[in-house]
Each structure stands twice: as C-alpha cells, then as structure tokens.
Design an enzyme around this catalytic site. Structure first.
Site, mmCIF file in Angstrom:
data_model
loop_
_atom_site.group_PDB
_atom_site.id
_atom_site.type_symbol
_atom_site.label_atom_id
_atom_site.label_comp_id
_atom_site.label_asym_id
_atom_site.label_seq_id
_atom_site.Cartn_x
_atom_site.Cartn_y
_atom_site.Cartn_z
ATOM 1 C CG HIS A 230 -1.771 -1.003 5.960
ATOM 2 N ND1 HIS A 230 -2.348 0.004 6.702
ATOM 3 C CD2 HIS A 230 -1.875 -0.614 4.667
ATOM 4 C CE1 HIS A 230 -2.754 0.956 5.888
ATOM 5 N NE2 HIS A 230 -2.486 0.618 4.648
ATOM 6 C CB CYS B 124 -0.906 -0.001 1.228
ATOM 7 S SG CYS B 124 -2.064 1.400 1.253
ATOM 8 C CB CYS C 243 -5.936 -0.474 4.469
ATOM 9 S SG CYS C 243 -5.496 0.171 2.832
ATOM 10 N NE ARG D 141 -0.534 4.986 8.763
ATOM 11 C CZ ARG D 141 -1.816 4.857 9.106
ATOM 12 N NH1 ARG D 141 -2.189 5.087 10.355
ATOM 13 N NH2 ARG D 141 -2.721 4.496 8.223
ATOM 14 C CG ASP E 144 -0.666 3.985 5.316
ATOM 15 O OD1 ASP E 144 0.267 4.434 6.017
ATOM 16 O OD2 ASP E 144 -1.852 4.031 5.664
HETATM 17 CO CO CO Z 1 -3.495 1.283 3.014
#
Ligand code: CO
Length: 210
Positions: free
Chosen positions: A98, A42, A101, A46, A44
């Site tokens: 994750h 992803c 999400c 993090r 993302d």
């Molecule tokens: Co995500």
C-alpha cells in the site's frame, strides 16, 4: 467499558446478525474452508484484506506482516504458502502493498528502530536494486511510493523463487502470482506486477529436479 470489552460486545452483535441473515451461516462455515486466494498483505490496520476486496470469511487465506514481505527463511510465511498451495490448492496469490507504507518509509530512512531494523533490511535490499530510479525522484513521498511498487514486484519474484511455487507451476499449472498496491487515499487497488504460471525466472533460482 474498556476498549477490548467493546470488541467482545461487538462480536456478539455480529454473530447474532449473521445468524439472523442466514441461520445456517456458522454451520456451513465450520464445516470446511476452500479459499481460492492467498493474500500476503501488510500488517497496517488500514488495509484489511477481506474488507477492501469485499470478500467473505472463507474466501481468502491471509498472511500479513510488516510491508508484505516474502522472506525465503521466514518459516511462518513458508508454512502459510505451502499449506495454501499444496493443501488448499489456491489458484491465485496476491502480494498487496500500500502507498504510504510505514515499513517502506522506515527502510528509506537512516533511523534505527530496534529489532525491526533486521526485518526492514530486506526492503533496503530492494532499494539497493532500484537505487538510481528512486534517488532521482523529487520528494520522500514519491520515493516511498515507488519503492512500495518495486517491493511488491520483488516479493512476487521471491515467491517464484521458492521450490513450493516452482513445484506447483510444473505439476499443477497454478497459482497465478499478482503484485498489487492499495491506495489509502481512495481505496483503489492498482495491479503493478504479474507472474502467470511458468513465467520464466532468473535461472540462478531455477530448480530442475522438482
Ligand atoms: Co505498510
């Protein structure tokens, strides 16, 4: 100092540190790459692929998009996949989602967010397949997290439906496909789905002449 200027400064410090540890570091790095893994994760911020797996530059070929999707018409993903499998010869492909999400959360909602609705439609399709189990869960977090797991599983199956993977399985007995989910709360990755080379797939998607 502006935020982006700090990045350039940190980069200089990092480069210096690497060369102090190993004067040959960038000479070796610049020569070639031979990563064993393709990571589809992803976007993302993090979930940085190298950091959470403690791998170094050169060890992992990386593709990231919102909600770690394998969309069969996505030229970007397919190009990365083909290059990783046929040129780099990776042995393992990891689809890593994750918990929590945002993309999956948004796909469970009924809010239009603009262009990204089109991308999230692919996750709604995964929800539709598992609607009964997800709807039976008590709260939104539980629904999101279960759909994150189902989504990872579905994207691994989408990899196996491509002619790229089917060709590589048939002729090279690789790569092994893995579906993992990373926990933002504890940093631990949980394997949730697995397709070793030549795992039987839905015959609808099987190509016989490749
Ligand atoms: Co995500």
């Amino acid at each position: 100092m502006k935020a982006h200027e700090k990045l350039l400064l940190e980069n200089k410090a990092w480069s210096l540190e690497k060369q102090q540890d190993d004067p040959q570091y960038f000479l070796k790095m610049a020569k070639d790459q031979k990563p064993n893994f393709l990571w589809i994760g992803c976007s993302d911020s993090r979930v940085p692929a190298n950091e959470v797996t403690n791998t170094d530059p050169g060890e992992m070929f990386v593709h990231r998009n919102i909600a770690n999707m394998v969309v069969h018409t996505d030229l970007n993903l397919l190009s990365v996949l083909q290059y990783a499998v046929e040129v780099l010869g990776v042995n393992d492909i990891i689809v890593c989602g994750h918990y929590g999400c945002g993309g999956v959360k948004a796909a469970l909602s009924h809010q239009s967010l603009g262009l990204i609705d089109k991308w999230l439609r692919n996750i709604k399709d995964v929800y539709r397949i598992h609607r009964d189990e997800i709807d039976a869960l008590p709260d939104d977090d539980a629904k999101t997290n279960r759909l994150v797991e189902f989504n990872v599983q579905e994207q691994v199956m989408n990899l196996a439906k491509t002619s790229i993977i089917q060709h590589a399985w048939k002729h090279n007995k690789r790569p092994h496909l893995h579906g993992w989910v990373y926990g933002l709360n504890d940093g631990i990755i949980k394997p949730v789905f697995d397709m070793p080379p030549n795992t039987p797939i839905d015959p609808i998607f099987q190509y016989d002449n490749i």
